[in-house]
Design a protein around this motif. Structure first.
Motif, PDB file in Angstrom:
ATOM      1  N   HIS A  12       0.834  -1.216   0.000  1.00  0.00           N
ATOM      2  CA  HIS A  12       0.000   0.000   0.000  1.00  0.00           C
ATOM      3  C   HIS A  12       0.859   1.252   0.000  1.00  0.00           C
ATOM      4  CE1 HIS A  12      -4.319  -1.233   1.315  1.00  0.00           C
ATOM      5  NE2 HIS A  12      -3.888  -1.919   0.269  1.00  0.00           N
ATOM      6  N   HIS A  55      -1.183  -8.386  -5.363  1.00  0.00           N
ATOM      7  CA  HIS A  55      -1.671  -7.749  -4.134  1.00  0.00           C
ATOM      8  C   HIS A  55      -3.135  -8.128  -3.833  1.00  0.00           C
ATOM      9  CE1 HIS A  55      -2.057  -4.563  -1.099  1.00  0.00           C
ATOM     10  NE2 HIS A  55      -3.201  -4.247  -1.683  1.00  0.00           N
ATOM     11  N   GLU A  59      -5.076 -10.233  -0.632  1.00  0.00           N
ATOM     12  CA  GLU A  59      -6.142  -9.688   0.211  1.00  0.00           C
ATOM     13  C   GLU A  59      -7.382 -10.580   0.142  1.00  0.00           C
ATOM     14  OE1 GLU A  59      -5.095  -4.939  -0.042  1.00  0.00           O
ATOM     15  OE2 GLU A  59      -6.379  -5.821  -1.581  1.00  0.00           O
ATOM     16  N   HIS A 126     -10.518   3.074  -1.510  1.00  0.00           N
ATOM     17  CA  HIS A 126     -10.408   1.623  -1.343  1.00  0.00           C
ATOM     18  C   HIS A 126      -9.240   1.266  -0.403  1.00  0.00           C
ATOM     19  CE1 HIS A 126     -10.191  -2.619  -2.398  1.00  0.00           C
ATOM     20  NE2 HIS A 126      -8.932  -2.450  -2.721  1.00  0.00           N
ATOM     21  N   GLU A 130      -9.343  -0.374   3.442  1.00  0.00           N
ATOM     22  CA  GLU A 130      -8.594  -1.579   3.820  1.00  0.00           C
ATOM     23  C   GLU A 130      -7.696  -1.303   5.033  1.00  0.00           C
ATOM     24  OE1 GLU A 130      -8.360  -3.958  -0.409  1.00  0.00           O
ATOM     25  OE2 GLU A 130      -6.712  -2.625   0.103  1.00  0.00           O
TER      26      GLU A 130
HETATM   27 FE   LIG Z   1      -5.083  -3.300  -0.930  1.00  0.00          FE
END
Ligand SMILES: [Fe+2]
Length: 188
Positions: A12, A55, A59, A126, A130
């Motif tokens: 991130h 990624h 998740e 987004h 998260e």
């Molecule tokens: Fe993410």
């Protein structure tokens, strides 16, 4: 503690850096200043290649585990798979718009700006969701054995931009990141 969640946070941070570069270019576009569209293209190509392939699947595995452990907590996160699909669609649309501009197709400036802005806003929101809702819930609820199972299920892939054996085609983007980090360091 999980190696996976550490890796997700690290990714991130890297994605946020790219978003910062994108934002700078799109702001310049909005102000009719010169824009490095090749840089924008490179960022979007990377985003379609790496986060989408590495990624988001990580998740998704963590989220699946959270759904099984605590459906209520998972509900607060929302439909993660759908968000990832939406993000992919917005990235592809933006990348196509950039391609069209690079090939000299006449595109309405407002439309291009809107496509770029929608992508950046969605991506930012987004990632923030998260960071604020999903990761803390996963850390709170998943057990050590869950994390071991998650870590065993997710695969690692060489990051073509940020890893040591990075891909040559991202050299200009890598230089732009280093330059912006230098500028941020000098301003601090
Ligand atoms: Fe993410």
């Amino acid at each position: 503690m999980s190696a996976t969640i550490d890796k997700l946070r690290d990714e991130h941070r890297k994605m946020a850096k790219l978003l910062g570069l994108l934002n700078r270019e799109i702001q310049a576009f909005g102000e009719n200043k010169s824009v490095d569209l090749e840089l924008v293209e490179s960022i979007l190509e990377y985003n379609l290649l790496f986060p989408d392939a590495c990624h988001h699947p990580k998740e998704d595995v963590v989220f699946q585990c959270l759904c099984e452990r605590d459906p209520e907590a998972a509900k607060a996160v929302g439909d993660l798979a759908e968000e990832h699909e939406e993000l992919h669609a917005l990235t592809s649309r933006f990348a196509m718009a950039v391609q069209n501009v690079l090939q000299d197709y006449e595109l309405p400036r407002d439309w291009f700006y809107e496509v770029a802005d929608e992508y950046m806003r969605f991506m930012r929101r987004h990632m923030q969701m998260e960071e604020v809702v999903f990761f803390p819930a996963a850390e709170r609820i998943l057990t050590e054995d869950d994390w071991k199972a998650v870590d065993a299920r997710v695969f690692s892939k060489v990051d073509p931009l940020f890893d040591d054996h990075a891909d040559e085609r991202y050299e200009s983007l890598r230089q732009a990141i280093l330059l912006s980090e230098g500028e941020a360091g000098a301003a601090a």
